[in-house]
Design a protein around this motif. Sequence first.
Motif, PDB file in Angstrom:
ATOM      1  N   LEU A 175      76.391 -30.030  42.946  1.00 32.65           N
ATOM      2  CA  LEU A 175      76.790 -30.225  41.579  1.00 32.65           C
ATOM      3  C   LEU A 175      75.476 -30.057  40.634  1.00 32.65           C
ATOM      4  O   LEU A 175      75.649 -29.643  39.489  1.00 32.65           O
ATOM      5  CB  LEU A 175      77.382 -31.733  41.284  1.00 32.65           C
ATOM      6  CG  LEU A 175      78.771 -31.726  41.858  1.00 32.65           C
ATOM      7  CD1 LEU A 175      79.261 -33.149  41.609  1.00 32.65           C
ATOM      8  CD2 LEU A 175      79.727 -31.026  41.070  1.00 32.65           C
ATOM      9  N   MET A 176      74.543 -30.343  41.373  1.00 31.27           N
ATOM     10  CA  MET A 176      73.234 -30.166  40.359  1.00 31.27           C
ATOM     11  C   MET A 176      73.006 -28.406  40.426  1.00 31.27           C
ATOM     12  O   MET A 176      72.484 -27.968  39.243  1.00 31.27           O
ATOM     13  CB  MET A 176      71.923 -30.408  41.161  1.00 31.27           C
ATOM     14  CG  MET A 176      71.676 -31.937  40.971  1.00 31.27           C
ATOM     15  SD  MET A 176      70.232 -32.616  42.120  1.00 31.27           S
ATOM     16  CE  MET A 176      70.545 -34.274  41.784  1.00 31.27           C
ATOM     17  N   GLY A 234      80.285 -28.909  36.773  1.00 27.94           N
ATOM     18  CA  GLY A 234      81.619 -28.649  36.404  1.00 27.94           C
ATOM     19  C   GLY A 234      82.300 -28.035  37.505  1.00 27.94           C
ATOM     20  O   GLY A 234      82.912 -27.056  37.130  1.00 27.94           O
ATOM     21  N   GLN A 235      82.304 -28.406  38.671  1.00 28.28           N
ATOM     22  CA  GLN A 235      83.046 -27.497  39.836  1.00 28.28           C
ATOM     23  C   GLN A 235      84.459 -28.319  39.866  1.00 28.28           C
ATOM     24  O   GLN A 235      84.580 -29.492  40.078  1.00 28.28           O
ATOM     25  CB  GLN A 235      82.237 -27.500  41.266  1.00 28.28           C
ATOM     26  CG  GLN A 235      81.057 -26.898  41.027  1.00 28.28           C
ATOM     27  CD  GLN A 235      80.293 -26.700  42.440  1.00 28.28           C
ATOM     28  OE1 GLN A 235      81.115 -26.371  43.454  1.00 28.28           O
ATOM     29  NE2 GLN A 235      79.068 -26.925  42.439  1.00 28.28           N
ATOM     30  N   THR A 285      87.929 -31.242  36.998  1.00 28.45           N
ATOM     31  CA  THR A 285      86.516 -30.914  37.399  1.00 28.45           C
ATOM     32  C   THR A 285      85.656 -32.151  37.608  1.00 28.45           C
ATOM     33  O   THR A 285      85.873 -32.883  36.988  1.00 28.45           O
ATOM     34  CB  THR A 285      85.789 -29.965  36.400  1.00 28.45           C
ATOM     35  OG1 THR A 285      85.990 -30.564  35.024  1.00 28.45           O
ATOM     36  CG2 THR A 285      86.465 -28.630  36.260  1.00 28.45           C
ATOM     37  N   TYR A 286      84.453 -31.900  38.325  1.00 27.72           N
ATOM     38  CA  TYR A 286      83.509 -32.865  38.468  1.00 27.72           C
ATOM     39  C   TYR A 286      82.222 -32.488  37.788  1.00 27.72           C
ATOM     40  O   TYR A 286      81.750 -31.480  37.980  1.00 27.72           O
ATOM     41  CB  TYR A 286      83.506 -33.205  40.049  1.00 27.72           C
ATOM     42  CG  TYR A 286      84.600 -33.659  40.657  1.00 27.72           C
ATOM     43  CD1 TYR A 286      84.703 -34.867  40.553  1.00 27.72           C
ATOM     44  CD2 TYR A 286      85.660 -32.761  40.974  1.00 27.72           C
ATOM     45  CE1 TYR A 286      86.026 -35.487  40.907  1.00 27.72           C
ATOM     46  CE2 TYR A 286      86.783 -33.138  41.660  1.00 27.72           C
ATOM     47  CZ  TYR A 286      87.060 -34.768  41.482  1.00 27.72           C
ATOM     48  OH  TYR A 286      88.295 -35.075  42.056  1.00 27.72           O
ATOM     49  N   HIS A 287      81.506 -33.470  37.164  1.00 25.97           N
ATOM     50  CA  HIS A 287      80.297 -33.246  36.550  1.00 25.97           C
ATOM     51  C   HIS A 287      79.399 -34.409  36.981  1.00 25.97           C
ATOM     52  O   HIS A 287      79.745 -35.531  36.945  1.00 25.97           O
ATOM     53  CB  HIS A 287      80.579 -33.369  34.965  1.00 25.97           C
ATOM     54  CG  HIS A 287      81.458 -31.979  34.512  1.00 25.97           C
ATOM     55  ND1 HIS A 287      81.103 -30.918  34.050  1.00 25.97           N
ATOM     56  CD2 HIS A 287      82.816 -32.285  34.478  1.00 25.97           C
ATOM     57  CE1 HIS A 287      82.020 -30.122  33.890  1.00 25.97           C
ATOM     58  NE2 HIS A 287      83.118 -31.041  33.845  1.00 25.97           N
ATOM     59  N   LEU A 299      77.507 -41.711  39.077  1.00 29.38           N
ATOM     60  CA  LEU A 299      76.795 -40.570  39.609  1.00 29.38           C
ATOM     61  C   LEU A 299      77.521 -39.288  39.284  1.00 29.38           C
ATOM     62  O   LEU A 299      76.719 -38.350  38.786  1.00 29.38           O
ATOM     63  CB  LEU A 299      76.280 -40.609  40.864  1.00 29.38           C
ATOM     64  CG  LEU A 299      75.345 -41.612  41.519  1.00 29.38           C
ATOM     65  CD1 LEU A 299      75.085 -41.536  42.863  1.00 29.38           C
ATOM     66  CD2 LEU A 299      74.335 -41.810  40.685  1.00 29.38           C
ATOM     67  N   LEU A 300      78.609 -39.386  38.971  1.00 33.22           N
ATOM     68  CA  LEU A 300      79.643 -38.258  38.628  1.00 33.22           C
ATOM     69  C   LEU A 300      80.721 -38.765  37.840  1.00 33.22           C
ATOM     70  O   LEU A 300      81.245 -39.942  37.950  1.00 33.22           O
ATOM     71  CB  LEU A 300      79.814 -37.392  39.855  1.00 33.22           C
ATOM     72  CG  LEU A 300      80.788 -37.674  40.809  1.00 33.22           C
ATOM     73  CD1 LEU A 300      82.165 -37.596  40.444  1.00 33.22           C
ATOM     74  CD2 LEU A 300      80.477 -36.786  42.209  1.00 33.22           C
ATOM     75  N   GLU A 301      81.255 -37.785  37.064  1.00 34.21           N
ATOM     76  CA  GLU A 301      82.485 -38.182  36.190  1.00 34.21           C
ATOM     77  C   GLU A 301      83.625 -36.970  36.764  1.00 34.21           C
ATOM     78  O   GLU A 301      83.304 -35.885  37.005  1.00 34.21           O
ATOM     79  CB  GLU A 301      82.343 -37.983  34.779  1.00 34.21           C
ATOM     80  CG  GLU A 301      81.371 -39.091  34.225  1.00 34.21           C
ATOM     81  CD  GLU A 301      81.008 -38.563  32.784  1.00 34.21           C
ATOM     82  OE1 GLU A 301      81.222 -37.628  32.166  1.00 34.21           O
ATOM     83  OE2 GLU A 301      80.389 -39.687  32.153  1.00 34.21           O
ATOM     84  N   ARG A 302      84.816 -37.648  36.727  1.00 37.49           N
ATOM     85  CA  ARG A 302      85.976 -36.526  36.871  1.00 37.49           C
ATOM     86  C   ARG A 302      86.452 -36.399  35.601  1.00 37.49           C
ATOM     87  O   ARG A 302      87.144 -37.270  34.727  1.00 37.49           O
ATOM     88  CB  ARG A 302      86.792 -37.588  37.744  1.00 37.49           C
ATOM     89  CG  ARG A 302      88.007 -36.793  38.358  1.00 37.49           C
ATOM     90  CD  ARG A 302      88.959 -37.637  38.979  1.00 37.49           C
ATOM     91  NE  ARG A 302      90.118 -37.046  39.684  1.00 37.49           N
ATOM     92  CZ  ARG A 302      91.193 -36.852  39.163  1.00 37.49           C
ATOM     93  NH1 ARG A 302      91.583 -37.585  37.902  1.00 37.49           N
ATOM     94  NH2 ARG A 302      92.443 -36.273  39.611  1.00 37.49           N
TER      95      ARG A 302
END
Length: 119
Positions: free
Chosen positions: A42-43, A47-48, A91-93, A77-80
């Motif tokens: 993700l880094m 937005g995958q 997507t995951y950010h 640590l991430l958002e859906r």
Amino acid sequence: MEQQVFETKVNRFNKEMPEYCPVTYSMQIIGSKWKIPILWKLMLEDGQHYNHLKRKVGNITNTMLTKSLRELEADKLLERHDDQTVPPSVTYHLTDLGKELVYTMEGLFDWGQKIHNTK
């Protein structure tokens, strides 16, 4: 690393150690087999989509990817992001907190590269 620099850092850890161990606490959050590879991918490409992330991480089961993503989301640590479309598009950010790990990842990257090059 010079011995004096090493001892200075270790002395700081001993002097500033709270009741809990920050390293152990950090490892509880990101220490599973798949979380660092997920964060790393993700880094590199934020937005995958789920399936794209699964292909990029490789050899991870759907169960483990889902579990890891949920835990990373719970730890902020991430958002859906769900676009509320049909078919579903999620997507995951990385969050700002997740992006702060870039410094740790850089250290691991440099250390891994150094070790690899000495073999």
